[in-house]
Design a protein around this motif. Structure first.
Motif, short mmCIF file in Angstrom:
data_model
loop_
_atom_site.label_atom_id
_atom_site.label_comp_id
_atom_site.label_asym_id
_atom_site.label_seq_id
_atom_site.Cartn_x
_atom_site.Cartn_y
_atom_site.Cartn_z
N ASN A 148 55.84 47.35 45.20
CA ASN A 148 55.51 46.09 44.54
C ASN A 148 54.45 45.85 43.72
N MET A 149 53.85 47.00 44.00
CA MET A 149 52.49 47.59 42.76
C MET A 149 53.51 47.80 41.04
N ILE A 150 54.47 48.55 41.76
CA ILE A 150 54.43 49.00 39.65
C ILE A 150 55.40 48.01 39.68
N ASN A 151 56.46 47.55 40.00
CA ASN A 151 57.20 46.63 39.58
C ASN A 151 56.11 44.75 39.17
N ALA A 152 55.11 44.75 39.28
CA ALA A 152 54.37 43.94 39.02
C ALA A 152 53.82 44.34 38.21
N LEU A 153 53.29 45.57 37.21
CA LEU A 153 53.26 46.41 36.29
C LEU A 153 54.11 45.69 35.29
N LYS A 154 55.77 46.09 35.57
CA LYS A 154 55.99 46.59 34.61
C LYS A 154 56.33 45.05 34.07
N VAL A 155 56.75 43.49 35.13
CA VAL A 155 56.37 42.51 35.21
C VAL A 155 55.65 41.77 33.96
N MET A 156 54.53 42.61 34.17
CA MET A 156 53.85 42.13 32.88
C MET A 156 53.80 42.61 31.62
N ALA A 157 54.17 44.38 31.61
CA ALA A 157 54.69 44.31 30.29
C ALA A 157 55.67 43.59 30.02
N ASN A 158 56.50 43.33 30.27
CA ASN A 158 57.75 42.35 29.84
C ASN A 158 57.06 41.15 29.53
N GLY A 159 56.35 40.95 29.78
CA GLY A 159 55.98 39.46 29.48
C GLY A 159 55.25 39.97 28.17
N CYS A 160 55.04 40.69 27.55
CA CYS A 160 54.47 41.30 26.59
C CYS A 160 55.27 41.27 25.81
N LYS A 161 56.16 42.16 25.57
CA LYS A 161 57.72 41.81 24.91
C LYS A 161 58.04 41.07 24.70
N ALA A 162 57.42 39.70 24.94
CA ALA A 162 58.24 38.49 24.28
C ALA A 162 57.16 38.26 23.24
N LYS A 163 55.93 38.88 23.69
CA LYS A 163 54.84 38.64 21.99
C LYS A 163 55.08 39.90 20.92
N ASP A 164 55.27 41.23 20.83
CA ASP A 164 55.51 42.01 20.43
C ASP A 164 57.11 42.50 20.01
N GLY A 165 57.73 42.46 20.96
CA GLY A 165 59.23 42.28 21.06
C GLY A 165 59.30 44.23 21.33
N VAL A 166 58.43 44.86 21.92
CA VAL A 166 58.43 46.09 21.75
C VAL A 166 58.87 46.02 23.86
N SER A 167 60.18 47.30 24.16
CA SER A 167 60.00 47.05 25.76
C SER A 167 59.15 48.72 26.40
N TYR A 168 59.03 48.34 27.76
CA TYR A 168 58.02 49.18 27.86
C TYR A 168 58.98 50.26 29.16
N LYS A 169 58.66 51.39 29.43
CA LYS A 169 58.99 51.78 30.28
C LYS A 169 57.95 52.14 31.17
N ILE A 170 58.08 52.13 32.46
CA ILE A 170 56.51 52.90 33.65
C ILE A 170 56.52 53.91 34.42
N GLN A 171 55.90 54.91 34.59
CA GLN A 171 56.14 56.40 35.46
C GLN A 171 54.67 56.56 35.50
N VAL A 172 54.81 56.22 37.08
CA VAL A 172 53.74 57.26 37.41
C VAL A 172 54.28 58.83 38.28
N LEU A 173 53.15 59.61 36.90
CA LEU A 173 53.36 60.45 37.48
C LEU A 173 51.67 61.61 38.08
N ALA A 174 51.94 62.69 39.13
CA ALA A 174 50.43 63.46 40.04
C ALA A 174 49.89 63.97 38.71
N ASN A 175 48.77 64.28 38.71
CA ASN A 175 48.22 64.96 37.71
C ASN A 175 48.15 66.65 38.56
N ASP A 176 48.82 67.97 37.43
CA ASP A 176 48.91 69.11 37.76
C ASP A 176 47.37 70.02 38.30
#
Length: 80
Positions: A52-80
């Motif tokens: 749910n949290m990462i999906n909320a961030l993706k929805v927010m990023a998709n909202g920005c797509k309408a404004k600037d025309g850029v698609s966003y892919k969001i990943q979460v990774l652990a620090n090494d």
């Protein structure tokens, strides 16, 4: 704009906000990959129950797509 929002949002969620870094890689003019690096103990908090949290961030990023025309892919990774 969206990268700053994601970084600030992620730092509010996690237990160790100093370990959070967000990197942006522009693939081309219409696609950007955003990677959130966090402590391995905080990965579950960023993803959330059933994603749910990462999906909320993706929805927010998709909202920005309408404004600037850029698609966003969001990943979460652990620090090494």
């Amino acid at each position: 704009m969206i990268v700053n929002f994601i970084e600030n949002y992620a730092k509010l969620i996690v237990s160790k906000p100093d370990d959070v870094t967000v990197c942006e890689e522009k693939i081309d003019d219409t696609f950007t990959e955003v990677t959130i690096y966090a402590d391995s103990a905080d990965i579950g908090k960023l993803i959330g129950k059933n994603g749910n949290m990462i999906n909320a961030l993706k929805v927010m990023a998709n909202g920005c797509k309408a404004k600037d025309g850029v698609s966003y892919k969001i990943q979460v990774l652990a620090n090494d």
